[in-house]
Design a protein around this motif. Structure first.
Motif, short mmCIF file in Angstrom:
data_model
loop_
_atom_site.label_atom_id
_atom_site.label_comp_id
_atom_site.label_asym_id
_atom_site.label_seq_id
_atom_site.Cartn_x
_atom_site.Cartn_y
_atom_site.Cartn_z
N VAL A 1 -5.76 5.73 -0.96
CA VAL A 1 -7.04 5.53 -0.32
C VAL A 1 -6.75 5.56 1.18
O VAL A 1 -5.59 5.59 1.59
N GLU B 1 0.83 -1.22 0.00
CA GLU B 1 0.00 0.00 0.00
C GLU B 1 0.86 1.26 0.00
O GLU B 1 0.52 2.25 -0.63
N LYS C 1 -7.96 -0.79 -8.00
CA LYS C 1 -8.80 -0.29 -9.09
C LYS C 1 -8.35 1.10 -9.54
O LYS C 1 -8.28 1.39 -10.73
N LYS C 2 -8.00 1.94 -8.58
CA LYS C 2 -7.54 3.30 -8.89
C LYS C 2 -6.25 3.26 -9.72
O LYS C 2 -6.07 4.05 -10.65
N ASN D 1 -5.74 -7.68 -8.75
CA ASN D 1 -6.85 -7.13 -9.53
C ASN D 1 -6.43 -7.10 -10.99
O ASN D 1 -5.41 -6.50 -11.33
N GLU E 1 -7.05 2.14 -13.27
CA GLU E 1 -7.72 3.22 -14.00
C GLU E 1 -6.73 4.30 -14.43
O GLU E 1 -6.86 4.89 -15.50
N ALA F 1 -11.38 -4.41 1.44
CA ALA F 1 -12.18 -3.60 0.51
C ALA F 1 -11.41 -2.36 0.08
O ALA F 1 -11.51 -1.90 -1.06
N LYS F 2 -10.62 -1.82 1.00
CA LYS F 2 -9.82 -0.64 0.67
C LYS F 2 -8.76 -0.99 -0.37
O LYS F 2 -8.40 -0.17 -1.21
N TYR F 3 -8.27 -2.22 -0.31
CA TYR F 3 -7.24 -2.63 -1.28
C TYR F 3 -7.84 -2.89 -2.65
O TYR F 3 -7.19 -2.68 -3.66
N GLN F 4 -9.09 -3.30 -2.67
CA GLN F 4 -9.78 -3.42 -3.96
C GLN F 4 -9.92 -2.04 -4.59
O GLN F 4 -9.67 -1.86 -5.79
N GLU F 5 -10.27 -1.06 -3.77
CA GLU F 5 -10.40 0.32 -4.27
C GLU F 5 -9.05 0.86 -4.72
O GLU F 5 -8.93 1.51 -5.78
N LEU F 6 -8.00 0.59 -3.94
CA LEU F 6 -6.66 1.07 -4.28
C LEU F 6 -6.17 0.47 -5.60
O LEU F 6 -5.68 1.19 -6.48
#
Length: 341
Positions: free
Chosen positions: A207, A196, A226-227, A258, A230, A219-224
């Motif tokens: 995040v 992270e 994904k960012k 991911n 992207e 869940a925060k790592y999924q968001e990280l």
């Protein structure tokens, strides 16, 4: 498949056992460095692994090359140049006392190398996968330029590029910040590997996650992840290691991956009585490269990488001296540690 890794290998000088520096007038001498560690892992797994660096022309560098050859790493691409071999000093922590690393790598041969010094046609001959880390571009401005040149040359040839972002705050000293460099380098990366802190400090992608340990919110790592994907549409996947640091010798260890379509999370290992965690991330990278090239299922590749790096925590030195069979046994649930007779 031939894999080429590129970066700095150093002389590693470690105080004995859990001692403080010079508590005894002895330092244990071995070799290590992120990209060399990956090459050794891959060679141990039976892959065709080559290592590229620049070393001085002296007996210490000769011994280093000999050590890599002993593991079956192809050292034919290693160049000799002016400068010296970098050194890092390691003091192993215990319980609530953290491990300590002191770098002495200024004017190392790889730090003095510059664009144009490497014949990329020769270096990439037969290569299908190229691995680099965020350490090499942090060493010096010329090494940064050489790192950017390397990934651009790899992509020109259609070679898959993996990069362990590996943020090292003590190395970025020549006037460029990590994001200034790594955000450009990441444009050429197919497979990113990080924790992270690497995502935040190297790419500036954040995040609300806490770097210092404790229970981790997946869940925060999924968001990280994904960012990051992207931000870098050419990137095919990113794997993030999840380390819960309870003490110097007790860590929770897992990882996620991911690929833009699916989010995978590995099983978690509670690693107690850690022997040596240095090289743990490199052993994960080596395991992931092997896994992605030998298993159709990304979950299986991720589990192999996490099991490989779990085992590395039991082995002194930078190199992960394990076999595919040993890793697969642990990944399959055999973590009893019973004597094998």
């Amino acid at each position: 498949m031939k894999v080429l890794t590129f970066g700095e290998i150093m002389l590693r000088l470690k105080s004995p056992g859990m001692e403080r520096f010079f508590q005894s007038p002895v330092l244990e001498a071995t070799f290590g460095g992120g990209e060399a560690n990956v090459a050794v892992s891959l060679a141990n797994y039976g892959m065709d692994a080559a290592y590229l660096t620049v070393l001085p022309d002296n007996a210490i560098a000769d011994a280093c090359v000999g050590e890599l050859r002993r593991f079956g790493v192809d050292t034919s691409r290693i160049l000799r140049g002016k400068g010296r071999m970098g050194i890092y000093y390691l003091e192993t922590g215990a319980s609530q006392r953290a491990s300590k690393v002191v770098y002495d790598r200024e004017y190392a041969s790889i730090a003095l190398a510059k664009p144009g010094d490497i014949d990329w046609d020769k270096a990439f001959e037969g290569v299908e996968w190229f691995h680099i880390t965020g350490i090499t571009p942090a060493i010096s401005e010329s090494a940064m330029q050489l790192s950017l040149e390397s990934v651009k040359e790899a992509k020109k040839r259609g070679i898959t590029v993996s990069c362990d972002l590996n943020y090292r705050k003590n190395l970025w000293k020549y006037g460029k910040s990590a994001p200034e460099v790594m955000c450009e380098l990441a444009k050429y990366v197919d497979v990113a590997i990080a924790n992270e802190e690497d995502c935040q400090k190297s790419l500036g992608v954040t995040v609300d996650v806490h770097v210092e340990g404790g229970e981790l919110d997946r869940a925060k790592y999924q968001e990280l992840s994904k960012k990051v994907l992207e931000a870098y549409p050419n990137m095919k996947l990113i794997a993030i290691t999840l380390r819960e640091s309870h003490s110097a010798d007790w860590n929770g260890w897992a990882a996620c991956l991911n690929d833009g379509k699916q989010f995978y999370v590995s099983k978690k290992y509670e690693i107690r009585d850690i022997v040596d965690r240095v090289g743990g991330g490199d052993s994960f990278a080596g395991g992931l490269i092997y896994g992605l090239n030998h298993y159709e299922d990304k979950q299986a590749a991720l589990e192999f990488a996490v099991a490989a790096s779990c085992l590395k925590h039991t082995i002194p030195g930078d190199f992960n001296r394990v076999t595919v069979d040993e890793v697969e046994k642990l990944a399959g649930g055999d973590g009893s540690g019973r004597v094998q007779r």
